[in-house]
Design an enzyme around this catalytic site. Structure first.
Site, PDB file in Angstrom:
ATOM      1  N   ASP A   1       4.331  -2.145   3.201  1.00 33.29           N
ATOM      2  CA  ASP A   1       4.939  -0.841   2.959  1.00 33.29           C
ATOM      3  C   ASP A   1       4.544   0.060   4.143  1.00 33.29           C
ATOM      4  O   ASP A   1       3.699  -0.297   4.971  1.00 33.29           O
ATOM      5  CB  ASP A   1       4.500  -0.254   1.611  1.00 33.29           C
ATOM      6  CG  ASP A   1       5.541   0.754   1.096  1.00 33.29           C
ATOM      7  OD1 ASP A   1       6.283   1.309   1.931  1.00 33.29           O
ATOM      8  OD2 ASP A   1       5.612   0.993  -0.120  1.00 33.29           O
TER       9      ASP A   1
HETATM   10  C1  BGC Z   1       7.975   3.494   0.176  1.00 31.19           C
HETATM   11  C2  BGC Z   1       8.909   2.315   0.208  1.00 31.19           C
HETATM   12  C3  BGC Z   1       9.952   2.499   1.273  1.00 31.19           C
HETATM   13  C4  BGC Z   1       9.266   2.745   2.605  1.00 31.19           C
HETATM   14  C5  BGC Z   1      10.229   2.909   3.760  1.00 31.19           C
HETATM   15  C6  BGC Z   1       7.456   3.863   1.554  1.00 31.19           C
HETATM   16  O1  BGC Z   1       6.751   5.040   1.540  1.00 31.19           O
HETATM   17  O2  BGC Z   1       6.906   3.201  -0.688  1.00 31.19           O
HETATM   18  O3  BGC Z   1       9.501   2.163  -1.048  1.00 31.19           O
HETATM   19  O4  BGC Z   1      10.797   1.401   1.319  1.00 31.19           O
HETATM   20  O5  BGC Z   1       8.487   3.919   2.499  1.00 31.19           O
HETATM   21  O6  BGC Z   1      10.940   4.079   3.684  1.00 31.19           O
END
Ligand code: BGC
Length: 733
Positions: free
Chosen positions: A289
């Site tokens: 993530d």
């Molecule tokens: C979120 C994800 C997301 C990623 C990219 C993160 O902060 O937890 O769900 O896909 O950002 O935007």
């Protein structure tokens, strides 16, 4: 995700030609981290934003500026494998550098958070799941894939399939609700929709299921928090949707921010290697993530960034989203023997396989025709938005059959949310065009509703007394109040401890009731809310969630009876916030809730939720009868008759549940095992049959071992998790 022999050879040939820098480059996604043109790190920027040194707007500008400066040199040097770009022209420009100016010409994969629609905005997942319609799940995903591909997005950070049972967690909005079975059906349908419509490279994308795993169980519903649970709970509740999605061919998966039993999932070999890659034979790649590898230092599991990078890659992490740690720190770690080249090769092989499968090598750029294909949203896309919205609406309360209203009813429409088109979209809509949206108020006007409108109050605004007075003295028949949460109140980093209606909205409702007219609430929200008061006092409640482009029209159709509501809740609604987590598939305890004081319940909130999973009213009535269960060697055959006993056509979702009464581990009082959504004419009766395979009737024990055990099973069928017929059978496996 199946590759032909030729495609596999292509991957191996490329791999054999790559330098270490190029390999690590493939494992690097440049996105939210800011490198190169800025002196401050992403963390510093966040800090500046948090302590108010820069405004949200300035932050946005800095980020946008950073995105424009995307390390052209890094791309040229083969150090970037993936991007996060939302501008198709910019995408073409950067892809051209990757394809034409790098040594090996490996295209970039571009990922975005397309969670519930790209240009066409569909209902948020918690709402769409309530349609209990797998075909719809697939169709909306397929349409989002086509639209996104026209914008250069070939990789979706979706579906989000985190089972979530604590409504305080803001991210419940992004996923399919509280139940592993529904979430598994949702996961596979979404993967099919995104990946399996392969008419050309313009019609499919690579899915990235997230967040692996147990993110939905964050303690207290507080985002990013720790999770701690038994293996049986992990395997029985949180893993099934991921397993289903992988069986459906998911090309990639995102590890979640949380730690699980003390190990952050970013560096969790048990999850990423043992379960995902070894047991489930997942052929795709794992991405972290955003910035999560670096965050392992804050977790307190890694000494420094290098250590975090080493732990992550060794645990099975194939791509780093946002920190550049693999690029910067792995060469020295490899030199020291802390990471093997086999580990790196395995990661790169997985990433290249997805790129080859996506057709990026043959079709790396967008033509002008593609970019402008959906400049005007096609009618067919709007129609799907509308259907999805219609099917996702849940009628929660309808005192004395107040609804549907007659077309002549004069309405006082109130609530700031009603006039805000942007609020219809929900927390994760990022690529829509404002011009494609309609507010509820405008949609009602277009529908020809006889109404006046006063905002009076919103989730974040005060009560406007003058407007309130005007409504109280208005010559109308009913009051329709659009109340709920602003879309920013759900989604990431949007946990709430008190999940009643925010701000002064309840007070507004109380005051509106004083004029003696029926008050109907239309809810706009991204999570189950605690609505005991509203349920007690209001005449009707329509759950409208954030339904996207079709929201206003679908609500008007439901209000006036052109559409009979058919949505069911994918998540239990508590009576009070303090009941969270509350879900239907709980265990019984030794002292199940009851009248006696010494039973499992709250003195001030009892043990029952307000509206259970699978609940949702209709303008007609449905009745189930004649539940019959027969047993064969491999399955139980369950049949049940369902009839429409009311006077209008409607759709109903009949739900099949079971309880293993004599298992060696305590099992839930009910577990969803199947469902069928059927349309019935007034008076029509349909006999439904379900096959419950015995192989699906088992459970995982605390060693993660799947068991099926002979014994007594209760089988339930009905129209909600609480309203069921029951039969009991002895099952032998
Ligand atoms: C979120 C994800 C997301 C990623 C990219 C993160 O902060 O937890 O769900 O896909 O950002 O935007």
């Amino acid at each position: 995700m199946n590759l032909t022999t030729e495609q596999k050879e292509k991957v191996e040939t490329l791999l054999s030609q790559m330098t270490l820098t190029e390999k690590l480059g493939q494992m690097n996604q440049v996105s939210v981290s800011i490198v190169g043109s800025f002196d401050v790190s992403f963390e510093e920027l966040i800090e500046m934003l948090t302590d108010g040194r820069i405004s949200q707007e300035e932050f946005g500008k800095l980020m946008a500026g950073a995105r424009k400066d995307y390390h052209k040199d890094d791309i040229r040097a083969g150090k970037v494998g993936a991007l996060m770009v939302d501008d198709p022209v910019e995408y073409n420009r950067l892809q051209k550098i990757a394809v034409e100016e790098t040594r090996l010409g490996i295209p970039i994969i571009n990922g975005r958070d397309i969670i519930h629609g790209c240009l066409s905005i569909f209902p948020i997942a918690i709402a769409e799941a309530g349609s209990f319609d797998p075909e719809l799940f697939e169709e909306t995903a397929a349409m989002a894939a086509r639209e996104a591909r026209s914008q250069g997005i070939s990789w979706f950070y979706s579906p989000m399939v985190d089972v979530a049972r604590d409504a305080r967690w803001g991210r419940v909005s992004e996923g399919p609700g509280e139940d592993p079975c529904l979430a598994s059906v949702f996961a596979s349908a979404k993967i099919r929709g995104l990946q399996d419509h392969r008419e050309s490279t313009e019609t499919y994308v690579a899915a990235c299921m997230k967040h692996f795993a147990a993110y939905g169980a964050v303690e207290g519903g507080r985002d990013y928090n720790t999770t701690n649970m038994s293996l049986s709970r992990l395997y029985n509740v949180y893993l099934p949707p991921f397993k289903a999605g992988i069986e459906a061919g998911a090309a990639s998966i995102m590890a979640s921010f949380n730690d699980l039993n003390g190990v952050p999932n970013t560096v969790n070999p048990f999850l990423l290697r043992n379960i995902l890659k070894d047991d489930w034979k997942f052929p795709g790649f794992v991405v972290s993530d955003a910035n999560a590898i670096r965050e392992c230092v804050s977790h307190g599991i890694a000494r420094d960034e290098t250590d975090a990078g080493v732990q992550a890659v060794n645990a099975g992490m194939d791509m780093d989203m946002g920190t550049e740690i693999f690029n910067k720190d792995l060469p020295a770690a490899i030199e020291k023997g802390l990471v093997s080249m086999d580990t790196i090769d395995e990661a790169v092989r997985r990433i290249l396989s997805v790129k080859v499968w996506l057709g990026l090598f043959e079709h790396p750029y967008l033509t002008d025709g593609e970019i402008h294909r959906y400049d005007v949203l096609p009618e067919e896309h709007r129609a799907l938005c509308l259907r999805a919205a219609q099917e996702s609406i849940v009628l929660l309360r309808n005192k004395d059959h107040l609804l549907p209203l007659s077309k002549k009813t004069r309405i006082s429409l109130v609530g700031a949310l009603a006039a805000d088109a942007d609020e219809t979209t929900g927390a994760w809509a990022i690529s829509y065009r404002s011009g494609d949206l309609t507010s509820i108020k405008d949609a009602f006007a277009e529908y020809g509703v006889s109404m006046s409108y006063h905002a009076v109050c919103g989730p974040e605004s005060d009560i406007n007394e003058e407007e309130l007075e005007a409504v109280l003295h208005e010559d109308s028949d009913v009051i329709v109040a659009v109340v709920g949460e602003a879309k920013s109140m759900s989604g990431e980093a949007s946990s709430r401890a008190d999940i009643t209606l925010p701000g002064r909205q309840r007070e507004m409702l109380e005051k509106l009731l004083t004029c003696g007219k029926p008050v109907i609430a239309i809810l706009m929200n991204g999570r189950p809310l605690a609505l005991s008061w509203e349920d007690e006092h209001l005449d009707a409640i329509i759950e409208g969630w954030h339904l996207g482009i079709g929201m206003g029209e679908a609500l008007a159709q439901v209000l006036f009876g052109e559409i009979n509501p058919s949505g069911k809740l994918s998540s239990t609604f508590p009576r009070m916030s303090g009941q969270c987590p509350v879900y239907y598939a709980h265990t019984n305890t030794g002292r199940p809730g009851g009248r006696s004081k010494f039973t499992s319940k709250y003195m001030d909130a009892g043990y029952k939720p307000l509206y259970p999973f699978g609940y949702g009213l209709s303008y007609t009535e449905f009745a189930c009868e004649n539940l019959a269960v027969t047993q064969t060697r491999d399955a139980l055959q369950v049949s049940v008759d369902v009839s429409n006993t009311g006077d209008r056509e409607g759709a109903v979702t009949v739900q099949l549940y079971m309880r293993d009464v004599t298992a060696s581990l305590v099992r839930p009082v009910k577990e969803l095992k199947g469902f069928q959504r059927v349309d019935l004419q007034p008076g029509e009766k349909r006999s439904l049959s379900f096959t419950l395979w015995k192989r699906d009737m088992g459970f995982y024990n605390n060693e993660g071992k799947y068991l099926t055990e002979d014994g007594a099973f209760q089988i339930f069928a009905g129209t909600s998790s609480e309203d069921c017929l029951m039969d009991e059978v002895e099952v032998t496996f």
